[in-house]
Design a protein around this motif. Structure first.
Motif, PDB file in Angstrom:
ATOM      1  N   ALA A  30      18.669 -28.404 -13.064  1.00  0.00           N
ATOM      2  CA  ALA A  30      19.362 -27.623 -14.040  1.00  0.00           C
ATOM      3  C   ALA A  30      19.011 -26.480 -14.801  1.00  0.00           C
ATOM      4  CB  ALA A  30      19.906 -28.819 -15.312  1.00  0.00           C
ATOM      5  N   GLY A  31      17.778 -26.452 -15.012  1.00  0.00           N
ATOM      6  CA  GLY A  31      16.866 -25.197 -15.396  1.00  0.00           C
ATOM      7  C   GLY A  31      16.901 -24.272 -14.541  1.00  0.00           C
ATOM      8  N   MET A  32      16.627 -24.395 -13.367  1.00  0.00           N
ATOM      9  CA  MET A  32      16.541 -23.387 -12.390  1.00  0.00           C
ATOM     10  C   MET A  32      17.885 -22.956 -11.992  1.00  0.00           C
ATOM     11  SD  MET A  32      13.934 -25.259  -9.660  1.00  0.00           S
ATOM     12  CE  MET A  32      14.315 -24.141  -8.164  1.00  0.00           C
ATOM     13  N   SER A  33      18.908 -23.878 -12.202  1.00  0.00           N
ATOM     14  CA  SER A  33      20.335 -23.301 -11.695  1.00  0.00           C
ATOM     15  C   SER A  33      20.650 -22.237 -12.853  1.00  0.00           C
ATOM     16  CB  SER A  33      21.416 -24.420 -11.603  1.00  0.00           C
ATOM     17  OG  SER A  33      22.609 -23.975 -11.036  1.00  0.00           O
ATOM     18  N   THR A  34      20.309 -22.737 -14.275  1.00  0.00           N
ATOM     19  CA  THR A  34      20.831 -21.691 -15.318  1.00  0.00           C
ATOM     20  C   THR A  34      19.967 -20.513 -15.249  1.00  0.00           C
ATOM     21  OG1 THR A  34      21.077 -23.713 -16.452  1.00  0.00           O
ATOM     22  CG2 THR A  34      20.699 -21.665 -17.726  1.00  0.00           C
ATOM     23  N   LEU A  35      18.857 -20.357 -14.831  1.00  0.00           N
ATOM     24  CA  LEU A  35      18.083 -19.087 -14.819  1.00  0.00           C
ATOM     25  C   LEU A  35      18.643 -18.384 -13.513  1.00  0.00           C
ATOM     26  CD1 LEU A  35      15.599 -17.459 -15.587  1.00  0.00           C
ATOM     27  CD2 LEU A  35      14.100 -18.792 -13.987  1.00  0.00           C
ATOM     28  N   ALA A  36      18.926 -18.893 -12.585  1.00  0.00           N
ATOM     29  CA  ALA A  36      19.218 -18.216 -11.334  1.00  0.00           C
ATOM     30  C   ALA A  36      20.653 -17.432 -11.770  1.00  0.00           C
ATOM     31  CB  ALA A  36      19.530 -18.895  -9.982  1.00  0.00           C
ATOM     32  N   SER A  37      21.456 -18.256 -12.448  1.00  0.00           N
ATOM     33  CA  SER A  37      22.727 -17.748 -12.762  1.00  0.00           C
ATOM     34  C   SER A  37      22.867 -16.547 -13.856  1.00  0.00           C
ATOM     35  CB  SER A  37      23.691 -18.922 -13.171  1.00  0.00           C
ATOM     36  OG  SER A  37      24.929 -18.509 -13.830  1.00  0.00           O
TER      37      SER A  37
ATOM     38  N   THR B 213       7.307 -19.979 -16.376  1.00  0.00           N
ATOM     39  CA  THR B 213       7.033 -21.050 -15.334  1.00  0.00           C
ATOM     40  C   THR B 213       7.933 -21.731 -14.606  1.00  0.00           C
ATOM     41  OG1 THR B 213       5.405 -21.880 -16.997  1.00  0.00           O
ATOM     42  CG2 THR B 213       5.908 -23.456 -15.439  1.00  0.00           C
ATOM     43  N   LEU B 214       9.180 -21.714 -15.140  1.00  0.00           N
ATOM     44  CA  LEU B 214      10.050 -22.149 -14.283  1.00  0.00           C
ATOM     45  C   LEU B 214      10.615 -21.148 -13.258  1.00  0.00           C
ATOM     46  CD1 LEU B 214      12.641 -24.347 -13.862  1.00  0.00           C
ATOM     47  CD2 LEU B 214      13.860 -22.902 -15.505  1.00  0.00           C
ATOM     48  N   LEU B 215      10.445 -19.893 -13.530  1.00  0.00           N
ATOM     49  CA  LEU B 215      10.639 -18.616 -12.712  1.00  0.00           C
ATOM     50  C   LEU B 215       9.581 -19.108 -11.353  1.00  0.00           C
ATOM     51  CD1 LEU B 215      12.356 -16.139 -12.072  1.00  0.00           C
ATOM     52  CD2 LEU B 215      10.335 -14.743 -12.867  1.00  0.00           C
ATOM     53  N   ARG B 216       8.426 -19.221 -11.722  1.00  0.00           N
ATOM     54  CA  ARG B 216       7.441 -19.417 -10.449  1.00  0.00           C
ATOM     55  C   ARG B 216       7.693 -20.605  -9.852  1.00  0.00           C
ATOM     56  NH1 ARG B 216       3.015 -16.206 -11.215  1.00  0.00           N
ATOM     57  NH2 ARG B 216       2.766 -15.562 -13.498  1.00  0.00           N
ATOM     58  N   ARG B 217       8.276 -21.544 -10.221  1.00  0.00           N
ATOM     59  CA  ARG B 217       8.597 -22.980  -9.669  1.00  0.00           C
ATOM     60  C   ARG B 217       9.847 -22.540  -8.618  1.00  0.00           C
ATOM     61  NH1 ARG B 217      11.548 -28.095 -12.335  1.00  0.00           N
ATOM     62  NH2 ARG B 217      11.979 -29.338 -10.263  1.00  0.00           N
ATOM     63  N   TRP B 218      10.808 -21.819  -9.172  1.00  0.00           N
ATOM     64  CA  TRP B 218      12.016 -21.549  -8.528  1.00  0.00           C
ATOM     65  C   TRP B 218      11.597 -20.892  -7.253  1.00  0.00           C
ATOM     66  CZ3 TRP B 218      15.560 -16.892  -9.880  1.00  0.00           C
ATOM     67  CH2 TRP B 218      16.567 -16.590  -9.096  1.00  0.00           C
ATOM     68  N   VAL B 219      10.775 -19.789  -7.541  1.00  0.00           N
ATOM     69  CA  VAL B 219      10.196 -18.999  -6.301  1.00  0.00           C
ATOM     70  C   VAL B 219       9.552 -19.670  -5.257  1.00  0.00           C
ATOM     71  CG1 VAL B 219       8.695 -17.138  -5.427  1.00  0.00           C
ATOM     72  CG2 VAL B 219      10.083 -16.640  -7.451  1.00  0.00           C
ATOM     73  N   GLN B 220       8.434 -20.639  -5.708  1.00  0.00           N
ATOM     74  CA  GLN B 220       7.908 -21.394  -4.993  1.00  0.00           C
ATOM     75  C   GLN B 220       8.721 -22.599  -3.985  1.00  0.00           C
ATOM     76  OE1 GLN B 220       5.010 -23.268  -7.596  1.00  0.00           O
ATOM     77  NE2 GLN B 220       3.791 -21.548  -7.671  1.00  0.00           N
ATOM     78  N   GLU B 221       9.724 -23.340  -4.725  1.00  0.00           N
ATOM     79  CA  GLU B 221      10.262 -24.205  -4.030  1.00  0.00           C
ATOM     80  C   GLU B 221      11.553 -23.623  -3.198  1.00  0.00           C
ATOM     81  OE1 GLU B 221      12.257 -27.099  -6.681  1.00  0.00           O
ATOM     82  OE2 GLU B 221      10.350 -27.480  -7.590  1.00  0.00           O
ATOM     83  N   GLU B 222      11.792 -22.497  -3.328  1.00  0.00           N
ATOM     84  CA  GLU B 222      12.870 -21.730  -2.271  1.00  0.00           C
ATOM     85  C   GLU B 222      11.935 -20.631  -1.551  1.00  0.00           C
ATOM     86  OE1 GLU B 222      16.443 -20.866  -4.203  1.00  0.00           O
ATOM     87  OE2 GLU B 222      16.650 -22.856  -5.068  1.00  0.00           O
ATOM     88  N   GLN B 223      10.939 -20.803  -1.129  1.00  0.00           N
ATOM     89  CA  GLN B 223      10.159 -19.997  -0.429  1.00  0.00           C
ATOM     90  C   GLN B 223      10.776 -19.669   0.894  1.00  0.00           C
ATOM     91  OE1 GLN B 223       7.433 -18.105  -1.985  1.00  0.00           O
ATOM     92  NE2 GLN B 223       7.183 -17.049  -0.290  1.00  0.00           N
TER      93      GLN B 223
ATOM     94  N   GLN C 278      10.223 -12.663  -7.211  1.00  0.00           N
ATOM     95  CA  GLN C 278       8.829 -12.646  -6.969  1.00  0.00           C
ATOM     96  C   GLN C 278       8.121 -11.215  -7.164  1.00  0.00           C
ATOM     97  OE1 GLN C 278       6.599 -14.752  -3.959  1.00  0.00           O
ATOM     98  NE2 GLN C 278       5.610 -13.719  -5.621  1.00  0.00           N
ATOM     99  N   ALA C 279       9.081 -10.010  -7.075  1.00  0.00           N
ATOM    100  CA  ALA C 279       8.166  -8.713  -7.336  1.00  0.00           C
ATOM    101  C   ALA C 279       8.054  -8.685  -9.075  1.00  0.00           C
ATOM    102  CB  ALA C 279       9.312  -7.817  -7.074  1.00  0.00           C
ATOM    103  N   LEU C 280       8.799  -9.320  -9.897  1.00  0.00           N
ATOM    104  CA  LEU C 280       8.509  -9.433 -11.277  1.00  0.00           C
ATOM    105  C   LEU C 280       7.159 -10.322 -11.520  1.00  0.00           C
ATOM    106  CD1 LEU C 280      10.642 -10.141 -14.385  1.00  0.00           C
ATOM    107  CD2 LEU C 280       8.854 -11.847 -13.947  1.00  0.00           C
ATOM    108  N   LEU C 281       6.967 -11.331 -10.701  1.00  0.00           N
ATOM    109  CA  LEU C 281       5.669 -12.279 -10.934  1.00  0.00           C
ATOM    110  C   LEU C 281       4.369 -11.508 -10.426  1.00  0.00           C
ATOM    111  CD1 LEU C 281       7.178 -15.623  -9.456  1.00  0.00           C
ATOM    112  CD2 LEU C 281       6.580 -15.057 -12.152  1.00  0.00           C
ATOM    113  N   LEU C 282       4.564 -10.890  -9.389  1.00  0.00           N
ATOM    114  CA  LEU C 282       3.451 -10.029  -8.795  1.00  0.00           C
ATOM    115  C   LEU C 282       3.139  -8.940  -9.825  1.00  0.00           C
ATOM    116  CD1 LEU C 282       4.566  -9.601  -5.089  1.00  0.00           C
ATOM    117  CD2 LEU C 282       2.574 -10.918  -6.026  1.00  0.00           C
ATOM    118  N   ALA C 283       3.956  -8.292 -10.362  1.00  0.00           N
ATOM    119  CA  ALA C 283       3.703  -7.081 -11.513  1.00  0.00           C
ATOM    120  C   ALA C 283       3.225  -7.799 -12.597  1.00  0.00           C
ATOM    121  CB  ALA C 283       4.992  -6.369 -11.712  1.00  0.00           C
ATOM    122  N   ARG C 284       3.650  -8.754 -13.046  1.00  0.00           N
ATOM    123  CA  ARG C 284       3.113  -9.540 -14.172  1.00  0.00           C
ATOM    124  C   ARG C 284       1.693  -9.791 -13.752  1.00  0.00           C
ATOM    125  NH1 ARG C 284       6.332 -11.703 -18.424  1.00  0.00           N
ATOM    126  NH2 ARG C 284       4.882 -13.144 -18.737  1.00  0.00           N
ATOM    127  N   ASP C 285       1.265 -10.320 -12.754  1.00  0.00           N
ATOM    128  CA  ASP C 285      -0.050 -10.770 -12.280  1.00  0.00           C
ATOM    129  C   ASP C 285      -0.849  -9.637 -11.869  1.00  0.00           C
ATOM    130  OD1 ASP C 285       0.621 -13.293 -12.866  1.00  0.00           O
ATOM    131  OD2 ASP C 285       1.044 -13.853 -10.566  1.00  0.00           O
TER     132      ASP C 285
END
Length: 384
Positions: free
Chosen positions: A31-38, A56-66, A109-116
């Motif tokens: 549910a949380g990932m679906s809300t974030l994607a929307s 943290t949820l964003l990272r999980r979203w990118v990892q699970e749908e790699q 993914q670009a957002l996460l890389l930039a933050r890192d």
């Protein structure tokens, strides 16, 4: 592509049995990932709130749908775009929404890389994305795909602005795709190719009616009944002249193309009115009773042509490009929210149509570009 080509060339192919496999991502996501994607489809305030609560949820979203991200990145390696024009009105839509989901993952993914701190890899992802969709704008001959590319580029620019908000001022410019240093060009803005594609579909449609194509017949189970089907087909043939239909439609689309193409942004307002006048004259013509080619007149009188609206949605991308770059420029200079309205008024990046300054929306805290597209489609906000 194979499916559409067969439909275009094989009259016996049963289009009613066709289906296109699409990804049912929303139903499989937590549910949380679906809300974030929307929320982050077109990132404005809703996406900012969602991200504030869920990196943290964003990272999980990118990892699970790699797997989907990898598929989308493979798409971006293509050097050009080609699709056959679906000449059969029963042709199923390709799953463009799945590509959008892949794009959102790439932008996340670009957002996460930039933050890192990996600015180079983030910029490379954004450059691949912007280059691909700007290429689609030029290559496509299909109006639907032109609008798919417009939406993808709008999403890209809103996400780019979002990504820079989390960076130190000195790094903000470094993450922006170099593509955006180039204004939108005539080939990207042109509607000539897609208007030719629209003519191809219309020409085939009218010829199929005239030839009594099986897909054009009244269904046997309809309330008219099977016994009236042949009578209906026989009566309609003398009332439709497909060559006249094609000629008249080509003339209208040619006039529209002449009005809309190869103009400066300063000329857009005048040319936009000319295009509306052309379509108003066409609607008036088809509204008159004309005994020759009656069916074509009836079909065109109930079909509201609004090609000029699609044209300005594409042209508005240049205003988005400037507003995005201005937002990032002011942030990188450390301009505060209290001072940004004055800075916007003094900026050299301005509305491409009027050369007026962009607006500051104090209620939503963002730089606002009001384009020429109708209604809310023409209002674009970059949250500061």
């Amino acid at each position: 592509m194979a499916l559409i080509r067969r439909l275009n060339t094989d009259p016996a192919y049963d289009a009613n049995r066709l289906s296109v496999l699409t990804l049912e991502l929303s139903s499989s996501r937590p549910a949380g990932m679906s809300t974030l994607a929307s929320a982050c489809n077109m990132p404005e305030n809703d996406c900012l709130l969602a991200l504030a609560q869920g990196i943290t949820l964003l990272r999980r979203w990118v990892q699970e749908e790699q797997w989907l991200l990898n598929r989308y990145r493979a798409l971006l390696t293509r050097k050009g775009w080609q699709e056959p024009i679906p000449l059969d009105f029963l042709a199923p839509w390709p799953p463009y929404g799945d590509a959008y989901e892949g794009q959102k993952l790439l932008l996340a993914q670009a957002l996460l890389l930039a933050r890192d701190g990996d600015i180079g890899r983030a910029r490379a992802l954004l450059e691949d994305d912007a280059r691909f969709w700007r290429r689609v704008l030029v290559d496509t001959e299909y109006l639907v795909v032109k609008m798919v590319a417009v939406a993808a580029l709008r999403r890209h620019m809103l996400w780019t602005s979002l990504i820079t908000r989390s960076l130190p001022p000195e790094q903000m410019h470094d993450v922006v795709a170099p593509q955006w240093q180039m204004p939108l060009g005539n080939d990207e803005l042109s509607m000539r190719r897609v208007l030719a594609g629209e003519w191809s579909f219309s020409d085939k449609f009218m010829r199929d009616i005239a030839a009594d194509h099986p897909r054009m017949r009244v269904p046997a189970e309809s309330r008219l009944g099977a016994w009236t089907e042949r009578l209906f087909s026989l009566l309609q043939r003398p009332l439709l002249q497909p060559q006249d239909s094609s000629n008249r439609h080509a003339e209208v689309l040619g006039r529209l193309s002449d009005a809309l193409d190869r103009v400066t942004f300063a000329e857009f307002a005048v040319r936009y009115r000319e295009a509306r006048d052309v379509e108003a004259q066409v609607a008036q013509t088809y509204g008159k009773l004309r005994p020759y080619n009656v069916i074509h007149n009836v079909i065109m009188s109930v079909q509201e042509p609004v090609f000029y609206e699609y044209w300005v949605r594409t042209a508005d991308l240049e205003g988005l490009r400037r507003a995005m770059l201005l937002t990032i420029e002011l942030r990188s200079r450390g301009v505060t929210s209290a001072s940004v309205e004055k800075a916007v008024q003094e900026a050299t990046l301005r509305n491409p149509y009027t050369n007026a300054a962009f607006a500051w929306d104090s209620e939503r805290g963002g730089i606002l570009f009001t384009g020429m597209a109708a209604g809310d489609r023409g209002r674009y906000l970059f949250v500061y």
